[in-house]
Scaffold this motif. Structure first.
Motif, PDB file in Angstrom:
ATOM      1  N   PHE A 199      -7.021   7.112  20.005  1.00 43.39           N
ATOM      2  CA  PHE A 199      -7.285   6.654  21.367  1.00 43.39           C
ATOM      3  C   PHE A 199      -8.782   6.470  21.593  1.00 43.39           C
ATOM      4  CE2 PHE A 199      -8.076   7.477  25.914  1.00 43.39           C
ATOM      5  CZ  PHE A 199      -7.295   6.465  26.468  1.00 43.39           C
ATOM      6  N   LEU A 200      -9.576   7.405  21.106  1.00 45.40           N
ATOM      7  CA  LEU A 200     -11.024   7.287  21.246  1.00 45.40           C
ATOM      8  C   LEU A 200     -11.529   6.051  20.518  1.00 45.40           C
ATOM      9  CD1 LEU A 200     -12.058  11.026  20.745  1.00 45.40           C
ATOM     10  CD2 LEU A 200     -11.843   9.763  22.905  1.00 45.40           C
ATOM     11  N   ASN A 201     -10.903   5.738  19.388  1.00 44.95           N
ATOM     12  CA  ASN A 201     -11.289   4.531  18.659  1.00 44.95           C
ATOM     13  C   ASN A 201     -10.949   3.273  19.450  1.00 44.95           C
ATOM     14  OD1 ASN A 201     -12.050   2.922  16.214  1.00 44.95           O
ATOM     15  ND2 ASN A 201      -9.875   2.443  16.242  1.00 44.95           N
ATOM     16  N   LEU A 202      -9.812   3.284  20.136  1.00 40.32           N
ATOM     17  CA  LEU A 202      -9.463   2.137  20.978  1.00 40.32           C
ATOM     18  C   LEU A 202     -10.519   1.924  22.057  1.00 40.32           C
ATOM     19  CD1 LEU A 202      -5.605   2.575  21.490  1.00 40.32           C
ATOM     20  CD2 LEU A 202      -6.769   0.872  20.063  1.00 40.32           C
ATOM     21  N   LEU A 203     -10.982   3.012  22.666  1.00 43.75           N
ATOM     22  CA  LEU A 203     -12.039   2.905  23.668  1.00 43.75           C
ATOM     23  C   LEU A 203     -13.327   2.382  23.036  1.00 43.75           C
ATOM     24  CD1 LEU A 203     -11.560   6.243  25.656  1.00 43.75           C
ATOM     25  CD2 LEU A 203     -10.800   3.952  26.300  1.00 43.75           C
ATOM     26  N   LEU A 204     -13.603   2.824  21.823  1.00 51.52           N
ATOM     27  CA  LEU A 204     -14.788   2.359  21.102  1.00 51.52           C
ATOM     28  C   LEU A 204     -14.708   0.865  20.828  1.00 51.52           C
ATOM     29  CD1 LEU A 204     -17.376   2.787  19.428  1.00 51.52           C
ATOM     30  CD2 LEU A 204     -15.903   3.472  17.505  1.00 51.52           C
ATOM     31  N   GLN A 205     -13.554   0.414  20.328  1.00 47.14           N
ATOM     32  CA  GLN A 205     -13.388  -1.009  20.036  1.00 47.14           C
ATOM     33  C   GLN A 205     -13.458  -1.841  21.312  1.00 47.14           C
ATOM     34  OE1 GLN A 205     -13.383  -1.908  16.838  1.00 47.14           O
ATOM     35  NE2 GLN A 205     -13.303   0.248  16.228  1.00 47.14           N
ATOM     36  N   GLY A 244     -13.390   2.530  13.002  1.00 45.98           N
ATOM     37  CA  GLY A 244     -12.165   1.746  13.113  1.00 45.98           C
ATOM     38  C   GLY A 244     -11.444   1.613  11.783  1.00 45.98           C
ATOM     39  N   MET A 245     -12.192   1.315  10.725  1.00 40.67           N
ATOM     40  CA  MET A 245     -11.591   1.201   9.400  1.00 40.67           C
ATOM     41  C   MET A 245     -11.055   2.547   8.918  1.00 40.67           C
ATOM     42  SD  MET A 245     -11.838  -2.017   8.553  1.00 40.67           S
ATOM     43  CE  MET A 245     -11.792  -2.173   6.776  1.00 40.67           C
ATOM     44  N   PHE A 246     -11.770   3.621   9.258  1.00 49.83           N
ATOM     45  CA  PHE A 246     -11.325   4.957   8.866  1.00 49.83           C
ATOM     46  C   PHE A 246      -9.984   5.297   9.505  1.00 49.83           C
ATOM     47  CE2 PHE A 246     -11.156   9.499   9.948  1.00 49.83           C
ATOM     48  CZ  PHE A 246     -11.147  10.046   8.681  1.00 49.83           C
ATOM     49  N   VAL A 247      -9.829   4.993  10.775  1.00 50.37           N
ATOM     50  CA  VAL A 247      -8.577   5.279  11.477  1.00 50.37           C
ATOM     51  C   VAL A 247      -7.413   4.568  10.798  1.00 50.37           C
ATOM     52  CG1 VAL A 247      -7.293   4.845  13.612  1.00 50.37           C
ATOM     53  CG2 VAL A 247      -9.601   5.794  13.717  1.00 50.37           C
ATOM     54  N   VAL A 248      -7.600   3.296  10.478  1.00 47.49           N
ATOM     55  CA  VAL A 248      -6.533   2.527   9.823  1.00 47.49           C
ATOM     56  C   VAL A 248      -6.222   3.101   8.451  1.00 47.49           C
ATOM     57  CG1 VAL A 248      -5.894   0.266   8.896  1.00 47.49           C
ATOM     58  CG2 VAL A 248      -7.106   0.411  11.076  1.00 47.49           C
ATOM     59  N   LEU A 249      -7.258   3.348   7.655  1.00 47.38           N
ATOM     60  CA  LEU A 249      -7.069   3.829   6.284  1.00 47.38           C
ATOM     61  C   LEU A 249      -6.403   5.199   6.248  1.00 47.38           C
ATOM     62  CD1 LEU A 249      -7.640   3.524   3.232  1.00 47.38           C
ATOM     63  CD2 LEU A 249      -9.872   4.564   3.634  1.00 47.38           C
ATOM     64  N   LEU A 250      -6.926   6.140   7.032  1.00 51.22           N
ATOM     65  CA  LEU A 250      -6.386   7.494   7.004  1.00 51.22           C
ATOM     66  C   LEU A 250      -4.969   7.547   7.560  1.00 51.22           C
ATOM     67  CD1 LEU A 250      -6.948  10.475   6.357  1.00 51.22           C
ATOM     68  CD2 LEU A 250      -7.760  10.745   8.711  1.00 51.22           C
ATOM     69  N   PHE A 251      -4.740   6.840   8.668  1.00 49.84           N
ATOM     70  CA  PHE A 251      -3.420   6.895   9.290  1.00 49.84           C
ATOM     71  C   PHE A 251      -2.338   6.391   8.348  1.00 49.84           C
ATOM     72  CE2 PHE A 251       0.086   4.850  11.513  1.00 49.84           C
ATOM     73  CZ  PHE A 251       0.540   5.887  12.311  1.00 49.84           C
ATOM     74  N   TRP A 252      -2.535   5.205   7.788  1.00 49.89           N
ATOM     75  CA  TRP A 252      -1.463   4.633   6.965  1.00 49.89           C
ATOM     76  C   TRP A 252      -1.316   5.352   5.631  1.00 49.89           C
ATOM     77  CZ3 TRP A 252       2.208   2.398   9.228  1.00 49.89           C
ATOM     78  CH2 TRP A 252       2.002   1.621  10.369  1.00 49.89           C
ATOM     79  N   THR A 253      -2.388   5.961   5.152  1.00 44.07           N
ATOM     80  CA  THR A 253      -2.273   6.766   3.932  1.00 44.07           C
ATOM     81  C   THR A 253      -1.400   7.994   4.185  1.00 44.07           C
ATOM     82  OG1 THR A 253      -4.458   6.072   3.134  1.00 44.07           O
ATOM     83  CG2 THR A 253      -3.540   8.102   2.211  1.00 44.07           C
ATOM     84  N   LEU A 254      -1.681   8.705   5.290  1.00 41.61           N
ATOM     85  CA  LEU A 254      -0.881   9.889   5.630  1.00 41.61           C
ATOM     86  C   LEU A 254       0.529   9.494   6.046  1.00 41.61           C
ATOM     87  CD1 LEU A 254      -3.533  11.953   7.620  1.00 41.61           C
ATOM     88  CD2 LEU A 254      -2.688  12.377   5.305  1.00 41.61           C
ATOM     89  N   HIS A 277       1.211  -0.374  15.919  1.00 41.15           N
ATOM     90  CA  HIS A 277       0.419  -1.349  15.174  1.00 41.15           C
ATOM     91  C   HIS A 277      -0.838  -1.756  15.949  1.00 41.15           C
ATOM     92  CE1 HIS A 277       3.039  -1.892  11.743  1.00 41.15           C
ATOM     93  NE2 HIS A 277       4.079  -1.969  12.552  1.00 41.15           N
ATOM     94  N   ALA A 278      -0.761  -1.753  17.255  1.00 43.93           N
ATOM     95  CA  ALA A 278      -1.959  -2.050  18.052  1.00 43.93           C
ATOM     96  C   ALA A 278      -3.032  -0.996  17.829  1.00 43.93           C
ATOM     97  CB  ALA A 278      -1.589  -2.130  19.533  1.00 43.93           C
ATOM     98  N   MET A 279      -2.599   0.261  17.678  1.00 41.71           N
ATOM     99  CA  MET A 279      -3.531   1.366  17.480  1.00 41.71           C
ATOM    100  C   MET A 279      -4.009   1.485  16.039  1.00 41.71           C
ATOM    101  SD  MET A 279      -1.967   4.464  19.812  1.00 41.71           S
ATOM    102  CE  MET A 279      -0.432   4.573  18.871  1.00 41.71           C
ATOM    103  N   HIS A 280      -3.137   1.192  15.084  1.00 37.50           N
ATOM    104  CA  HIS A 280      -3.429   1.536  13.703  1.00 37.50           C
ATOM    105  C   HIS A 280      -3.447   0.374  12.716  1.00 37.50           C
ATOM    106  CE1 HIS A 280      -1.452   5.283  15.415  1.00 37.50           C
ATOM    107  NE2 HIS A 280      -2.670   5.691  15.119  1.00 37.50           N
ATOM    108  N   THR A 281      -3.139  -0.835  13.149  1.00 41.00           N
ATOM    109  CA  THR A 281      -3.115  -1.975  12.238  1.00 41.00           C
ATOM    110  C   THR A 281      -4.033  -3.097  12.687  1.00 41.00           C
ATOM    111  OG1 THR A 281      -0.803  -1.491  11.684  1.00 41.00           O
ATOM    112  CG2 THR A 281      -1.655  -3.655  11.053  1.00 41.00           C
ATOM    113  N   PHE A 282      -3.897  -3.510  13.940  1.00 34.77           N
ATOM    114  CA  PHE A 282      -4.655  -4.655  14.458  1.00 34.77           C
ATOM    115  C   PHE A 282      -6.160  -4.421  14.381  1.00 34.77           C
ATOM    116  CE2 PHE A 282      -6.808  -6.756  18.002  1.00 34.77           C
ATOM    117  CZ  PHE A 282      -6.487  -8.088  17.743  1.00 34.77           C
ATOM    118  N   VAL A 283      -6.573  -3.173  14.399  1.00 33.39           N
ATOM    119  CA  VAL A 283      -7.999  -2.839  14.364  1.00 33.39           C
ATOM    120  C   VAL A 283      -8.673  -3.453  13.146  1.00 33.39           C
ATOM    121  CG1 VAL A 283      -9.665  -0.945  14.234  1.00 33.39           C
ATOM    122  CG2 VAL A 283      -7.603  -0.701  15.631  1.00 33.39           C
TER     123      VAL A 283
END
Length: 228
Positions: A48-54, A92-102, A125-131
């Motif tokens: 969520f914090l990343n969404l605010l950042l983006q 942003g890239m970290f959130v996508v990479l870590l989330f989908w790996t876990l 996907h809006a939170m973890h892919t589209f980024v």
């Protein structure tokens, strides 16, 4: 044409993130699985914090597009470049990479299946892919001036430490880890996990710098010369 495309891209991205954030905040009052929004609401989740950042970055970029060129180069443009290079891209890239790996390993460690009842797939996907494509699109759309690495890493380390303190505070306050994965670590394990994550974020910062230099090598030489 390029400036028009840039304005449309930034406004569209900002509007999309604003819509997603609004949709998530609206969920706060609903009956959710235990622990989801307990203490701190969505503000304790890096996603969520990343969404605010983006959203902040693309909003600033859109505002920058509307400014006079000279003013933009002196103020907003530098702030925009700093926000993108040091925070928006690596985090942003970290959130996508870590989330989908876990998620691929065991989704219960990061995004329990019970959440699917409340958050439809498009929100996930809006939170973890589209980024990811949004950030890569920004890399291709315009060049960015990167700060000296020691300052960038100091800023990333400070923000990362602040977030670590925040999630530990949440745990000490209500006895619930922000992410189920953290419950499996010892104190030493948490420290190691944090160091590992910061290493990954650092590498992603370097990746962003390299991509920016590779795509915009000639333009960056001109921008650096003008900024001196």
């Amino acid at each position: 044409m390029t400036s028009t495309l840039r304005r449309v891209y930034h406004i569209a991205a900002f509007s999309w993130y604003a819509f997603v954030v609004k949709s998530l905040i609206a969920k706060e009052g609903e009956e959710l699985p235990p622990g989801i929004f307990v203490y701190g609401g969505p503000w304790k989740y890096l996603t969520f914090l990343n969404l605010l950042l983006q959203m902040s970055f693309f909003g600033l970029a859109a505002l920058n597009d509307l400014q006079a060129v000279k003013q933009s180069e002196n103020t907003l443009n530098r702030c925009k470049d700093l926000l993108f290079s040091v925070f928006a891209f690596p985090v942003g890239m970290f959130v996508v990479l870590l989330f989908w790996t876990l998620f691929a390993y065991d989704r219960e460690l990061v995004y329990p299946a019970t959440i699917d009842t409340f958050f439809p797939p498009w929100i996930n996907h809006a939170m973890h892919t589209f980024v990811l494509p949004a950030l890569l699109g920004e890399v291709l759309l315009q060049p960015h001036i990167y700060p000296q690495m020691k300052y960038a890493l100091a800023a990333l380390g400070g923000v990362g430490s602040a977030y670590l303190i925040w999630i530990i505070w949440v745990y000490l306050s209500v006895g619930i880890w922000v992410y189920p994965l953290l419950a499996h670590f010892s104190t030493a394990g948490l420290v190691g996990f944090f160091v590992f994550n910061m290493t990954v974020v650092t590498l992603l910062y370097v990746l962003g710098d390299q991509l920016n230099s590779h795509v915009w090598s000639k333009d960056m030489d001109n921008m650096t010369t003008k900024s001196k």
